[in-house]
Design an enzyme around this catalytic site. Structure first.
Site, PDB file in Angstrom:
ATOM      1  N   ARG A   1      61.132  17.800 -57.814  1.00 12.92           N
ATOM      2  CA  ARG A   1      59.929  18.629 -57.848  1.00 12.92           C
ATOM      3  C   ARG A   1      60.297  20.097 -57.659  1.00 12.92           C
ATOM      4  O   ARG A   1      61.169  20.426 -56.856  1.00 12.92           O
ATOM      5  CB  ARG A   1      58.987  18.158 -56.719  1.00 12.92           C
ATOM      6  CG  ARG A   1      57.703  18.901 -56.581  1.00 12.92           C
ATOM      7  CD  ARG A   1      56.769  18.122 -55.655  1.00 12.92           C
ATOM      8  NE  ARG A   1      57.377  17.835 -54.379  1.00 12.92           N
ATOM      9  CZ  ARG A   1      57.227  18.593 -53.285  1.00 12.92           C
ATOM     10  NH1 ARG A   1      56.482  19.695 -53.341  1.00 12.92           N
ATOM     11  NH2 ARG A   1      57.791  18.263 -52.146  1.00 12.92           N
TER      12      ARG A   1
ATOM     13  N   HIS B   1      56.478  12.459 -43.885  1.00 13.67           N
ATOM     14  CA  HIS B   1      57.430  13.001 -44.863  1.00 13.67           C
ATOM     15  C   HIS B   1      57.495  14.525 -44.815  1.00 13.67           C
ATOM     16  O   HIS B   1      58.096  15.131 -45.699  1.00 13.67           O
ATOM     17  CB  HIS B   1      57.020  12.583 -46.281  1.00 13.67           C
ATOM     18  CG  HIS B   1      57.153  11.122 -46.556  1.00 13.67           C
ATOM     19  ND1 HIS B   1      58.310  10.543 -47.021  1.00 13.67           N
ATOM     20  CD2 HIS B   1      56.269  10.109 -46.410  1.00 13.67           C
ATOM     21  CE1 HIS B   1      58.134   9.237 -47.168  1.00 13.67           C
ATOM     22  NE2 HIS B   1      56.905   8.949 -46.803  1.00 13.67           N
TER      23      HIS B   1
ATOM     24  N   THR C   1      65.518  11.371 -52.263  1.00 14.60           N
ATOM     25  CA  THR C   1      66.012  10.096 -52.802  1.00 14.60           C
ATOM     26  C   THR C   1      66.781  10.320 -54.099  1.00 14.60           C
ATOM     27  O   THR C   1      67.607   9.487 -54.478  1.00 14.60           O
ATOM     28  CB  THR C   1      64.849   9.107 -53.056  1.00 14.60           C
ATOM     29  OG1 THR C   1      63.850   9.739 -53.861  1.00 14.60           O
ATOM     30  CG2 THR C   1      64.239   8.641 -51.745  1.00 14.60           C
TER      31      THR C   1
ATOM     32  N   LYS D   1      63.272  23.790 -52.163  1.00 16.32           N
ATOM     33  CA  LYS D   1      64.324  23.019 -52.808  1.00 16.32           C
ATOM     34  C   LYS D   1      65.346  23.937 -53.488  1.00 16.32           C
ATOM     35  O   LYS D   1      66.396  23.498 -53.921  1.00 16.32           O
ATOM     36  CB  LYS D   1      63.720  22.028 -53.800  1.00 16.32           C
ATOM     37  CG  LYS D   1      62.849  20.960 -53.094  1.00 16.32           C
ATOM     38  CD  LYS D   1      62.249  19.986 -54.069  1.00 16.32           C
ATOM     39  CE  LYS D   1      61.315  18.991 -53.381  1.00 16.32           C
ATOM     40  NZ  LYS D   1      62.034  17.992 -52.578  1.00 16.32           N
TER      41      LYS D   1
END
Length: 810
Positions: A541, A352, A648, A546
């Site tokens: 998160r 991952h 996801t 991100k």
């Protein structure tokens, strides 16, 4: 089961366990009774599943993951059993609602984010598809943490989920195993064989607690086995009587601390030691229990790989490779060659992580001290692997050095996982290609046949059927309920994208979900949001890659544009954030504080009113996501290209009709490919452009100097954000965007480089929102094309490409 039969069972539990009538029972008692009845029903199905496994001598999946982010179980199991209407009716007769009883349950927060939620999704999908599977992890006492925001800052509190979670656990003391730490390795040659055992080690008893995992209208019920550590040592009464109370309890505490929390901070030696012991604890206990069952059934371990597949979810369970070797050799007398043959035909590895610097590594001395025999086996695996590499890449010492398992005083868990597995898969098309081209390129050249892709998926029934009943009913009334078993049937919605009446119903349902979320926000934070505004959500998160900070920068630009021109026409927006930062990740926690400072400034400015609101949803978790996802209209998936393995959350938003604004990264690419340019707001550099810019020298200061908005925003972040008199400066965040610091390059995730294009596409999104019909059509296209991202599809692809399991009764 009829309503009458179900009611009798519930009332029987209340009477026998509490000695009262249902009318006298509090919500917590009703919850417990309902949970116990459902658990009994699942136990019956579980027993039938086990009988079928034995009858067919079925090949089974063992799914090892350090985390399983389950959320609540009551609603999910009742939904899967097809008993929602019966429970609703029964509880209504007791003067309450099923919703109120479900709200008693605390989330089983045994995960941090996507990794743990994915593991939970796959357990659900495997049961739904009749695939025999057992998940393995730790019975964490406190899960991750409860997030409380105090004066804009994240504070972590214990998350005691077991208060309600114990109702779902079946403790099996008789299946206890022992896990050994420390000690010394003793080698004994006798009868021409080397026998190895540990002496003077610390023993921890591992007690299995099984949680039963149902599938949607499926006869298969699988198991999630959570290991609970217990000390075999009693309290030292001599020390206690001498007044050394803590010392008297030390051995017990050292054992039981293993399950206190998920991801203890590892920025110190003690934290690292606890983490590595957690990993070995659940792996050793799990593999011992599996081998015990195999021996009981077949009397030999020679055919283990014909009966089991060990799937390791990222590198946290990589200890399964040396531990399986240890048990096969030391406990069962196999040769190295035979044990290695079985191990490398049994273990498969899901990666991952894209960034090499983020791959898990542990100090050699840590593993040598805590698991001395495991350390020996890892070193021998490394020696033999290097011998192999020398034949493949003769003289290429630099390449071999990159591929070694043990090197530079560290043990590289990803390298161990690849060397000891028959399969290595990424979790999106881009991610899998990056693994082959970059992250694991050397390993790909050595064994290209190992590498595969299986794009992630979600439990779409939970995120649509349970979380969005209004939309589910609209879909069912229009195309039937076949989509709940076959997600590809959602594509039957495509003709309705030109149906004005359907699109209006679709819009109304979205608005109802927005009203529900607005009520939740008001109750939690007191903020009143405009339900006619665009709900723009980023929930994941908190990590720099991100790029929540990029979102904040755009919010500040929009705010300053309104301040500069109060009469300008704007599309009202509610910016929604949901995120937890790791307790030791100071930059991430600073960004949370910045978001709150921006919210303080925007939400209290009379010039802004309902044009903008900024909301940080406290303690984001599965149950909160189940309210947020159906209400969101714009889905922020803005990670730096080439940094997100899959994601996801992007799939859950898509399923519920939100439109993605995102980079060409992770599963965004496949979402974009499914819905097309017209139904996706794409911006930013692609992976090759990102890598090229970083490789040739990225000059963040140039953007700061030449772009008025970047200059203004970065200066504001440095100097102070907040309502007048309450401004807070964030110089560290501002400086991280402009200056190299302690070996870290400025703006490593290229926020400044992507900023203008992000703002450009945000403007397009606003313009599009002004045309409700077009926006709703785009949202419906996203829902219709989301079937590909179901976990059912993912697990079937795993089975076809990697597992080859025996299918049971669905």
């Amino acid at each position: 089961m009829t309503k009458k039969e179900l009611q009798e069972k519930i009332e029987g539990k209340i009477k026998r366990h509490y000695g009262i009538t249902p009318q006298e029972a509090k919500a917590s008692v009703l919850y417990d009774a309902c949970a116990l009845v459902v658990r009994d029903m699942l136990m019956d199905k579980w027993a039938e599943t086990q009988n079928e496994i034995k009858k067919k001598q079925a090949k089974q999946l063992c799914y090892f993951s350090i985390e399983f982010l389950l959320g609540r179980s009551l609603r999910n199991n009742v939904y899967n059993l097809g008993l929602m209407d019966q429970f609703e009716s029964i509880l209504k007769g007791y003067g309450t609602t099923f919703e109120q009883i479900c709200n008693v349950e605390q989330d089983a927060a045994l995960g941090n984010g996507g990794l743990g939620r994915l593991a939970a999704c796959y357990m659900d999908a495997e049961a739904s598809q009749g695939l025999p599977a057992t998940g393995y992890s730790i019975l964490y006492e406190y899960g991750l943490f409860k997030q409380r925001i105090i004066e804009g800052q994240q504070t972590e509190l214990p998350d005691s989920w077991l208060d309600t979670g114990r109702s779902w656990l079946v403790t099996k003391e008789d299946e206890m195993v022992e896990v050994r730490f420390g000690g010394r390795v003793v080698e004994d040659w006798s009868e021409g064989k080397l026998r190895v055992h540990l002496e003077d080690c610390d023993v921890v008893n591992a007690i299995p607690n099984d949680m039963l995992i149902s599938g949607y209208k499926s006869e298969t019920v699988n198991t999630l086995r959570l290991w609970q550590p217990k000390s075999p040592y009693t309290m030292n009464m001599t020390l206690f009587n001498e007044g050394a109370y803590l010392k008297a309890m030390e051995r017990q505490a050292n054992a039981e601390v293993l399950s206190k929390v998920l991801y203890p901070e590892d920025n110190n030696y003690e934290g690292k030691s606890l983490r590595i012991k957690q990993q070995y604890f659940f792996i050793s206990a799990s593999v011992q229990s599996i081998l015990r069952k195999e021996l009981k059934r077949f009397g030999t371990l020679k055919h283990l790989n014909d009966h089991y597949v060990f799937q390791i979810n990222d590198t946290h369970p990589a200890m399964v490779i040396p531990e399986l070797m240890r048990l096969l050799m030391d406990e069962n007398g196999m040769s190295w060659e035979d044990a290695w043959d079985i191990t490398t035909k049994t273990v498969a590895f899901t990666n991952h992580t894209i960034m090499v610097e983020a791959l898990e590594r542990w100090p050699e001395d840590l593993i040598r001290k805590n698991m001395p025999r495991i350390y020996q086996i890892i070193c021998e695996i490394n020696r033999r692997f290097c011998e192999h590499l020398w034949t493949v890449f003769p003289g290429d010492w630099e390449r071999i050095n990159r591929m070694t398992i043990v090197g530079g005083g560290q043990i590289r868990m990803a390298n161990l996982s690849i060397a000891g597995s028959f399969s290595v898969n990424g979790v999106s098309e881009l991610h899998s290609q990056i693994l082959k081209d970059d992250t694991f390129h050397d390993f790909y050249l050595d064994a290209p046949e190992k590498f595969r892709n299986v794009t992630n998926g979600i439990t779409y029934r939970r995120w649509l059927g349970q979380s969005n009943p209004g939309l589910t009913k609209l879909i069912t009334d229009s195309i039937g309920d076949g989509f709940l078993k076959d997600p590809n049937e959602l594509e039957k919605l495509m003709p309705y994208t030109e149906d004005d009446a359907f699109l209006e119903k679709f819009r109304q349902i979205k608005h109802e979900n927005k009203v529900r979320l607005a009520k939740f926000i008001k109750e939690q934070s007191g903020i009143v949001v405009n339900t006619d505004s665009m709900f723009d959500a980023q929930a994941k998160r908190l990590h720099e890659y991100k790029r929540q900070l990029l979102n904040v920068m755009h919010i500040l630009r929009s705010y300053y544009e309104i301040k500069d021109n109060p009469q300008m026409d704007v599309v009202p927006r509610t910016y929604l954030f949901g995120a937890k930062a790791a307790p030791g990740y100071s930059r991430a926690k600073d960004i949370i504080r910045l978001i709150h400072a921006v919210a303080d400034m925007v939400n209290n400015d009379p010039d802004i009113g309902d044009k903008m609101k900024v909301v940080f949803i406290q303690d984001y978790k599965v149950t909160v996501a189940e309210i947020l996802m159906p209400a969101a209209e714009l889905s922020e998936q803005i990670s730096t290209a080439g940094r997100e393995a899959s994601g996801t959350g992007n799939m859950k938003f898509m399923l519920n009709g939100a439109i993605t604004i995102g980079t060409y990264d992770g599963a965004n690419i496949e979402i974009h490919d499914k819905v097309g340019d017209d139904n996706f707001f794409l911006f930013g550099m692609k992976t090759n452009q990102v890598n090229s810019l970083l490789r040739h020298g990225y000059n963040a200061m140039q953007y700061y100097t030449n772009n008025m908005w970047i200059n203004r925003i970065v200066n504001a972040i440095r100097n102070g954000i907040g309502r007048p008199g309450h401004e807070i400066g964030f110089p560290d965040i501002a400086n991280s965007l402009l200056f190299n610091n302690m070996g870290n390059v400025a703006d490593p995730y290229l926020l400044l480089a992507d900023f203008e294009d992000y703002c450009r596409v945000q403007n397009i999104a606003s313009d599009t929102y002004l045309d409700p019909k077009k926006w709703n059509r785009m949202g419906l296209v996203n829902t219709a094309m989301s079937g590909m991202f179901a976990a059912d599809r993912s697990v079937l692809e795993y089975d076809e490409r990697i597992w080859h399991l025996t299918h049971l009764t669905k």
